[in-house]
Design a protein around this motif. Structure first.
Motif: not given
Length: 568
Positions: A222, A237, A240, A270, A275, A277, A404, A406
């Motif tokens: 994370t 995230f 991630a 990121f 916010k 990826r 991922i 967000s």
């Protein structure tokens, strides 16, 4: 107007095609320090190679962390021998000058434990060290004594750092909590922990742009960004990385970019405004550390097999430099030396973003300007240039394998959602966007020399828009500045909300510090006045309560009473 903006873009593109400007950063060298069993300093050499500059062993056991001070002359290291060592490296094998060691002898080795992290603060006046003792020690390098000891962790401390103002420290432990301590108020401390998670916090770092943002990576992969002002999550995230996330860094050049690495071998970027990826690099080896140079495009990662890979974010298919740093051991940590010839650490106000479609622009577009705009678009499109290098692009929504989840964007950031999406590989997008509109003139605007603020100076809004690399095709066109680059005169019309928020936060931080000092001085003055009045009141009470004549009369009565008792 849109036509004026496109003409501006075409002029900037032509300027950036000059080889001297395009290759300015390519010709600059860099230096980085790495550690494993020993500390090794590397320097970029000719033909894209890394050359060993110096090697030394400041610790009797493994070295866990290394970092440069703010001048880049002193290296601090932490080791399993329980010491933090400051070293002045020199060229050659085991060539160094040991400046000081913390803690100072005499001490018993069984009382030390291991030290996992070191960090400089206060323009290298203070040094933070922490490890298995579950405490964070802050050393005063001027007096070479322990200035403060911070307790509150329930497990061994893995990482620690100062905020950019050195008014706060943050440390992460194997139990998963992050301890924030206000160094101005020793009793002001907060524990930050993700809900329903107790995975170790492996690395953390403050942003030099958004000074209240703290990025932390955890053992479950994370990546989280905390707002230290409100002690709340700014972005999260989950998973991630497919394995443990081992290191994280904010871009020292781009206020929007965050980068993390993990044992899954991925470098993930990121966008901190939306916010989301943005992109990732598959290095093919488990990654243990990461650092980004202040030119904004050079990234170095260390691997568990002892390799150091250096990437140019403008071309990420293959590393530009690769060296076998350590044999049989992992790269525990690495850090770039601040590049004196590079841009300052916080240049977010030196660049601008131009949108091809301004929502407030109206009017007729002449055929001459349309032709110039089309020519600029053809020049800027990567597909029309056979020599153009591949760039990082935002991940497609259809890519579900590495998608991922967000964090939810705030309403303020959604206003400029289309134009704020970034590509971390392109130097033209390593900047804080400022939306502008070119004045309505029949000819392309004149070219003038851009003036950039020196490192450490306060920035004031310029009257010219700095230049940038060729724009990337997409809904927005970003133009970023390079040092000593000609600029196109323009007038700022709409200031980006994130930049305004950053300025407000910086101003509020200064006001808060000033208020704190004023209140502290007021408290001291009140205590002083209280003691003065207390002493005066005590003297007055003593003077009023003691009557000499009454005392004499009482004594006479006692003597008379005694005589009467003796006679009768």
């Amino acid at each position: 107007k849109p036509s004026n903006v496109r003409v501006c873009v075409s002029v900037v593109v032509e300027l950036l095609e000059h080889p001297k400007l395009r290759n300015r950063w390519d010709t600059m060298g860099f230096e980085l320090v790495s550690c494993s069993d020993v500390v090794r300093v590397w320097q970029s050499g000719d033909e894209g190679t890394l050359v060993l500059k110096s090697e030394f062993a400041p610790h009797s056991r493994a070295v866990n962390a290394v970092t440069y001070n703010h001048t880049g002359m002193v290296v601090a290291s932490a080791g399993d021998d329980g010491r933090a060592v400051l070293t002045l490296p020199a060229s050659g094998q085991d060539s160094r000058k040991e400046l000081c060691v913390f803690p100072k002898p005499p001490y018993r080795s069984d009382q030390l434990g291991d030290v996992q992290c070191v960090a400089f603060g206060g323009n290298s006046r203070f040094l933070l060290s922490a490890g298995s003792k579950r405490v964070v020690d802050i050393w005063d390098l001027k007096t070479q004594k322990l200035a403060k000891t911070i307790t509150g962790h329930s497990g061994a401390v893995r990482c620690g750092a100062f905020n950019p103002d050195s008014t706060m420290s943050a440390s992460g432990a194997v139990s998963g909590e992050v301890l924030l301590v206000n160094l101005l108020h020793t009793d002001d401390a907060h524990l930050l922990q993700l809900d329903g998670a107790s995975h170790a916090a492996n690395k953390l770092q403050f942003s030099v742009h958004q000074k209240t943002h703290l990025a932390v990576v955890y053992d479950d992969g994370t990546v989280a960004v905390w707002d230290t002002r409100t002690q709340a999550l700014y972005a999260r995230f989950d998973a991630a990385h497919n394995a443990a996330a081992t290191a994280v860094t904010f871009s020292p050049y781009n206020p929007l970019l965050l980068c993390s690495v993990g044992l899954d071998g991925h470098v993930i970027f990121f966008d901190m405004t939306e916010k989301i990826r943005v992109q990732h690099i598959d290095c093919g080896e488990p990654l243990t550390s990461v650092s980004m140079l202040n030119d904004g495009v050079t990234l170095a990662v260390g691997t568990s097999t002892g390799n150091i890979l250096v990437y140019d974010l403008r071309q990420v298919d293959e590393p530009t430099q690769r060296v076998r740093a350590f044999e049989g051991t992992a790269v525990h940590d690495l850090a770039f030396k601040h590049q004196e010839g590079g841009p300052p650490l916080a240049p977010q106000h030196q660049t601008a973003t131009l949108r091809t479609k301004a929502p407030h622009a109206t009017g007729e577009v002449s055929s001459q300007r349309e032709d110039a705009a089309n020519a600029a678009a053809e020049t800027a499109a990567p597909g029309n240039n056979p020599k153009s290098s591949p760039r990082l692009e935002p991940i497609s929504e259809s890519d579900t394998r590495n998608q991922i989840p967000s964090a939810t964007s705030t309403p303020a950031s959604s206003v400029h959602q289309r134009s704020r999406r970034i590509s971390p590989a392109a130097p033209n997008q390593l900047a804080q966007p400022i939306f502008i509109e070119q004045s309505d003139t029949p000819e392309p605007p004149p070219v003038s020399r851009a003036t950039q603020p020196q490192h450490g100076e306060e920035w004031t809004p310029p009257n010219s828009v700095p230049n940038a690399a060729p724009p990337v095709a997409g809904p927005s066109t970003s133009i970023a500045a390079a040092p000593d680059m000609p600029a196109v005169n323009a007038r700022p019309e709409v200031v980006d909300s994130a930049m305004v928020q950053a300025l407000i936060e910086k101003t509020m931080a200064g006001v808060q510090l000033k208020l704190h000092r004023d209140i502290q001085n007021m408290h001291i003055d009140m205590i002083r006045q209280f003691h003065i009045q207390k002493n005066e009141l005590a003297e007055e009470i003593q003077r009023l309560t003691i009557n000499e004549e009454l005392v004499k009369e009482v004594r006479a009565l006692r003597e008379e009473n005694q005589l009467l008792r003796q006679r009768y």
